[in-house]
Design a protein around this motif. Structure first.
Motif, PDB file in Angstrom:
ATOM      1  N   HIS A  80      15.099 -10.765   4.746  1.00  0.00           N
ATOM      2  CA  HIS A  80      16.067 -11.856   4.835  1.00  0.00           C
ATOM      3  C   HIS A  80      15.423 -13.115   5.419  1.00  0.00           C
ATOM      4  CE1 HIS A  80      18.979  -9.003   3.643  1.00  0.00           C
ATOM      5  NE2 HIS A  80      19.344  -8.565   4.827  1.00  0.00           N
ATOM      6  N   VAL A  81      14.570 -12.936   6.428  1.00  0.00           N
ATOM      7  CA  VAL A  81      13.893 -14.073   7.055  1.00  0.00           C
ATOM      8  C   VAL A  81      13.098 -14.852   6.006  1.00  0.00           C
ATOM      9  CG1 VAL A  81      12.112 -14.754   8.710  1.00  0.00           C
ATOM     10  CG2 VAL A  81      13.779 -12.992   9.331  1.00  0.00           C
ATOM     11  N   ASP A  82      12.327 -14.129   5.204  1.00  0.00           N
ATOM     12  CA  ASP A  82      11.471 -14.788   4.228  1.00  0.00           C
ATOM     13  C   ASP A  82      12.287 -15.483   3.138  1.00  0.00           C
ATOM     14  OD1 ASP A  82       9.386 -13.829   5.717  1.00  0.00           O
ATOM     15  OD2 ASP A  82       8.834 -12.238   4.322  1.00  0.00           O
ATOM     16  N   ALA A  83      13.395 -14.863   2.727  1.00  0.00           N
ATOM     17  CA  ALA A  83      14.273 -15.522   1.750  1.00  0.00           C
ATOM     18  C   ALA A  83      14.868 -16.790   2.353  1.00  0.00           C
ATOM     19  CB  ALA A  83      15.382 -14.567   1.299  1.00  0.00           C
ATOM     20  N   GLY A  84      15.149 -16.764   3.664  1.00  0.00           N
ATOM     21  CA  GLY A  84      15.641 -17.963   4.333  1.00  0.00           C
ATOM     22  C   GLY A  84      14.602 -19.068   4.350  1.00  0.00           C
ATOM     23  N   LYS A 139      14.919  -5.632   0.276  1.00  0.00           N
ATOM     24  CA  LYS A 139      14.361  -4.784   1.326  1.00  0.00           C
ATOM     25  C   LYS A 139      13.389  -3.769   0.724  1.00  0.00           C
ATOM     26  CE  LYS A 139      17.056  -1.624   3.015  1.00  0.00           C
ATOM     27  NZ  LYS A 139      18.142  -0.984   3.816  1.00  0.00           N
ATOM     28  N   GLU A 140      13.720  -3.244  -0.435  1.00  0.00           N
ATOM     29  CA  GLU A 140      12.885  -2.234  -1.082  1.00  0.00           C
ATOM     30  C   GLU A 140      11.472  -2.753  -1.326  1.00  0.00           C
ATOM     31  OE1 GLU A 140      11.401   1.125  -2.788  1.00  0.00           O
ATOM     32  OE2 GLU A 140      13.269   0.885  -1.652  1.00  0.00           O
ATOM     33  N   ALA A 141      11.346  -4.022  -1.696  1.00  0.00           N
ATOM     34  CA  ALA A 141      10.013  -4.593  -1.942  1.00  0.00           C
ATOM     35  C   ALA A 141       9.159  -4.556  -0.681  1.00  0.00           C
ATOM     36  CB  ALA A 141      10.148  -6.024  -2.452  1.00  0.00           C
ATOM     37  N   TYR A 142       9.778  -4.773   0.472  1.00  0.00           N
ATOM     38  CA  TYR A 142       9.032  -4.770   1.729  1.00  0.00           C
ATOM     39  C   TYR A 142       8.674  -3.356   2.165  1.00  0.00           C
ATOM     40  CZ  TYR A 142       9.762  -9.748   2.225  1.00  0.00           C
ATOM     41  OH  TYR A 142       9.712 -11.105   2.030  1.00  0.00           O
ATOM     42  N   LEU A 143       9.627  -2.443   2.050  1.00  0.00           N
ATOM     43  CA  LEU A 143       9.327  -1.062   2.423  1.00  0.00           C
ATOM     44  C   LEU A 143       8.230  -0.495   1.531  1.00  0.00           C
ATOM     45  CD1 LEU A 143      12.919   0.352   3.074  1.00  0.00           C
ATOM     46  CD2 LEU A 143      11.318  -0.699   4.697  1.00  0.00           C
ATOM     47  N   ALA A 144       8.276  -0.824   0.239  1.00  0.00           N
ATOM     48  CA  ALA A 144       7.243  -0.347  -0.687  1.00  0.00           C
ATOM     49  C   ALA A 144       5.893  -0.984  -0.384  1.00  0.00           C
ATOM     50  CB  ALA A 144       7.655  -0.639  -2.125  1.00  0.00           C
ATOM     51  N   ARG A 145       5.896  -2.284  -0.086  1.00  0.00           N
ATOM     52  CA  ARG A 145       4.631  -2.976   0.195  1.00  0.00           C
ATOM     53  C   ARG A 145       3.953  -2.391   1.421  1.00  0.00           C
ATOM     54  NH1 ARG A 145       0.306  -4.070   0.919  1.00  0.00           N
ATOM     55  NH2 ARG A 145      -0.660  -6.082   1.428  1.00  0.00           N
ATOM     56  N   TYR A 146       4.736  -2.103   2.471  1.00  0.00           N
ATOM     57  CA  TYR A 146       4.140  -1.607   3.712  1.00  0.00           C
ATOM     58  C   TYR A 146       3.855  -0.109   3.676  1.00  0.00           C
ATOM     59  CZ  TYR A 146       3.907  -5.992   6.111  1.00  0.00           C
ATOM     60  OH  TYR A 146       3.522  -7.266   6.474  1.00  0.00           O
ATOM     61  N   ALA A 147       4.168   0.539   2.565  1.00  0.00           N
ATOM     62  CA  ALA A 147       3.752   1.929   2.352  1.00  0.00           C
ATOM     63  C   ALA A 147       2.449   1.986   1.557  1.00  0.00           C
ATOM     64  CB  ALA A 147       4.847   2.696   1.627  1.00  0.00           C
ATOM     65  N   GLU A 148       1.913   0.827   1.162  1.00  0.00           N
ATOM     66  CA  GLU A 148       0.650   0.796   0.426  1.00  0.00           C
ATOM     67  C   GLU A 148      -0.517   1.068   1.371  1.00  0.00           C
ATOM     68  OE1 GLU A 148       0.344  -2.797  -1.854  1.00  0.00           O
ATOM     69  OE2 GLU A 148       2.294  -2.505  -2.810  1.00  0.00           O
ATOM     70  N   PRO A 149      -1.670   1.490   0.831  1.00  0.00           N
ATOM     71  CA  PRO A 149      -2.781   1.938   1.678  1.00  0.00           C
ATOM     72  C   PRO A 149      -3.245   0.937   2.727  1.00  0.00           C
ATOM     73  CG  PRO A 149      -3.162   2.578  -0.594  1.00  0.00           C
ATOM     74  CD  PRO A 149      -1.943   1.706  -0.603  1.00  0.00           C
ATOM     75  N   ASP A 150      -3.235  -0.366   2.424  1.00  0.00           N
ATOM     76  CA  ASP A 150      -3.738  -1.331   3.399  1.00  0.00           C
ATOM     77  C   ASP A 150      -2.768  -1.556   4.554  1.00  0.00           C
ATOM     78  OD1 ASP A 150      -2.009  -2.614   1.534  1.00  0.00           O
ATOM     79  OD2 ASP A 150      -2.727  -4.570   2.210  1.00  0.00           O
ATOM     80  N   LYS A 151      -1.523  -1.078   4.421  1.00  0.00           N
ATOM     81  CA  LYS A 151      -0.561  -1.183   5.514  1.00  0.00           C
ATOM     82  C   LYS A 151      -0.321   0.188   6.143  1.00  0.00           C
ATOM     83  CE  LYS A 151       0.170  -5.585   5.029  1.00  0.00           C
ATOM     84  NZ  LYS A 151      -0.353  -6.538   6.034  1.00  0.00           N
ATOM     85  N   GLY A 152      -0.112   1.205   5.323  1.00  0.00           N
ATOM     86  CA  GLY A 152      -0.112   2.576   5.808  1.00  0.00           C
ATOM     87  C   GLY A 152       1.148   3.100   6.452  1.00  0.00           C
ATOM     88  N   TRP A 153       2.269   2.377   6.330  1.00  0.00           N
ATOM     89  CA  TRP A 153       3.516   2.898   6.891  1.00  0.00           C
ATOM     90  C   TRP A 153       4.192   3.776   5.848  1.00  0.00           C
ATOM     91  CZ3 TRP A 153       6.000  -2.170   9.243  1.00  0.00           C
ATOM     92  CH2 TRP A 153       5.193  -2.632  10.284  1.00  0.00           C
ATOM     93  N   THR A 154       3.607   4.923   5.594  1.00  0.00           N
ATOM     94  CA  THR A 154       4.063   5.744   4.465  1.00  0.00           C
ATOM     95  C   THR A 154       5.456   6.319   4.652  1.00  0.00           C
ATOM     96  OG1 THR A 154       2.898   7.637   5.446  1.00  0.00           O
ATOM     97  CG2 THR A 154       1.724   6.354   3.775  1.00  0.00           C
ATOM     98  N   ASP A 155       5.963   6.344   5.883  1.00  0.00           N
ATOM     99  CA  ASP A 155       7.294   6.914   6.089  1.00  0.00           C
ATOM    100  C   ASP A 155       8.409   5.928   5.698  1.00  0.00           C
ATOM    101  OD1 ASP A 155       7.167   5.061   8.134  1.00  0.00           O
ATOM    102  OD2 ASP A 155       7.151   6.534   9.747  1.00  0.00           O
ATOM    103  N   PHE A 185       2.759 -10.536   2.115  1.00  0.00           N
ATOM    104  CA  PHE A 185       2.827 -11.169   0.796  1.00  0.00           C
ATOM    105  C   PHE A 185       3.700 -10.324  -0.133  1.00  0.00           C
ATOM    106  CE2 PHE A 185       0.511 -13.582  -2.722  1.00  0.00           C
ATOM    107  CZ  PHE A 185       1.106 -14.779  -2.391  1.00  0.00           C
ATOM    108  N   SER A 186       4.773  -9.772   0.456  1.00  0.00           N
ATOM    109  CA  SER A 186       5.673  -8.902  -0.313  1.00  0.00           C
ATOM    110  C   SER A 186       6.439  -9.670  -1.377  1.00  0.00           C
ATOM    111  CB  SER A 186       6.672  -8.220   0.634  1.00  0.00           C
ATOM    112  OG  SER A 186       6.021  -7.466   1.612  1.00  0.00           O
ATOM    113  N   GLN A 187       6.806 -10.918  -1.076  1.00  0.00           N
ATOM    114  CA  GLN A 187       7.495 -11.786  -2.030  1.00  0.00           C
ATOM    115  C   GLN A 187       8.737 -11.115  -2.628  1.00  0.00           C
ATOM    116  OE1 GLN A 187       4.313 -14.001  -4.501  1.00  0.00           O
ATOM    117  NE2 GLN A 187       3.284 -12.137  -3.791  1.00  0.00           N
ATOM    118  N   GLY A 188       9.508 -10.488  -1.751  1.00  0.00           N
ATOM    119  CA  GLY A 188      10.655  -9.718  -2.237  1.00  0.00           C
ATOM    120  C   GLY A 188      11.905 -10.550  -2.418  1.00  0.00           C
ATOM    121  N   TRP A 189      11.732 -11.705  -3.005  1.00  0.00           N
ATOM    122  CA  TRP A 189      12.884 -12.573  -3.228  1.00  0.00           C
ATOM    123  C   TRP A 189      13.199 -12.700  -4.704  1.00  0.00           C
ATOM    124  CZ3 TRP A 189       9.235 -15.627   0.082  1.00  0.00           C
ATOM    125  CH2 TRP A 189       8.083 -15.994  -0.615  1.00  0.00           C
TER     126      TRP A 189
END
Length: 201
Positions: free
Chosen positions: A120-124, A92-108, A41-45
C-alpha cells in the motif's frame, strides 16, 4: 515548471471544468507513476484508467451509495465533473512472492515480517507522482478513498482482479475556479518545526 513550484502548487482539486484532458498528459502521469520506489522492486501496483464519460459514470455509480447518489452533496457534485479517474491498486501477493525469491529468502511468506504493508505504501508513492505530474501539466487532481462498501461493486464493474486492492482513486481535470479548498481552508498547515524531530523525539 520547477520541482519546488510543483510541490508548492499541489493541492486537492474538487471541481473541474468541462475541458478535456490531453491523453498524452495522462500517459505521462502513468509513466511517472511506475518510476515510484517499491520494496524489492516488487512493483506490485496496477492502475485502472477511466477516461471515457461512460466509464467515469460507471465508477461513480459503483462507488456511491444510492442514498447519497440521490442527493449528492457539494463534494460529490464537484468531483463528478472530473473527466478522468485513475484507480491505483496494490498487490500484496506480488510482494510476498518477491520476498520468497532466492535473493530475499523469506520462503514462509509470513506477513508478520512486514512492519507495515509496503504494497500500500508503494502504491501511495506512485499516486503522489500522479498528483505531482498533474500539477506539472497544468491540471488538477484529487486523491480520495473508495468507501468500503464500494470496493466490491468497483471490482465487479471493471474486472479488478482479486489479488489487487484499490488503495483509493484520483480525479484529474482542469481545475474550476472554486472557493472550496476542503480541510486546507479551515486548518493550518503544520510547520516543519512542529513535526521534524532531530536526533530525538
Amino acid at each position: 515548471m520547477e520541482f519546488q513550484e510543483v510541490v508548492r502548487r499541489r493541492r486537492m482539486v474538487r471541481q473541474y471544468t468541462a475541458d478535456p484532458v490531453d491523453p498524452a498528459a495522462v500517459d505521462r502521469m502513468l509513466r511517472h507513476a511506475v518510476r515510484a520506489p517499491s520494496a524489492g522492486f516488487s512493483q506490485g501496483w496496477g492502475f485502472l484508467v477511466l477516461d471515457r464519460p461512460a466509464d467515469v459514470a460507471r465508477f461513480w455509480d459503483a462507488t456511491t451509495p444510492p442514498a447519497r447518489a440521490a442527493r449528492p452533496d457539494p463534494w460529490l457534485r464537484g468531483m463528478r465533473t472530473a473527466p478522468v479517474v485513475i484507480v491505483p491498486t496494490s498487490s500484496k501477493e506480488a510482494y510476498l512472492a518477491r520476498y520468497a525469491e532466492p535473493d530475499k529468502g523469506w520462503t514462509d511468506r509470513d506477513e508478520a515480517r512486514w512492519p507495515v504493508p509496503y504494497w500500500h505504501v508503494d502504491a501511495g508513492m506512485a499516486a503522489l507522482l500522479i498528483l505531482q505530474t498533474a500539477v506539472d501539466e497544468g491540471l488538477g487532481a484529487c486523491f480520495f478513498g473508495v468507501p468500503p462498501d464500494g470496493v466490491a461493486p468497483l471490482r465487479a464493474a471493471f474486472g479488478i482482479p482479486a489479488d489487487h486492492t484499490p488503495v483509493g482513486a484520483i480525479t484529474v481535470g482542469h481545475p474550476a475556479r472554486s472557493p472550496s479548498r476542503g480541510s486546507a481552508a479551515s486548518r493550518r498547515r503544520r510547520p516543519a518545526a512542529e513535526v521534524v524531530h532531530r536526533g530525538h523525539w
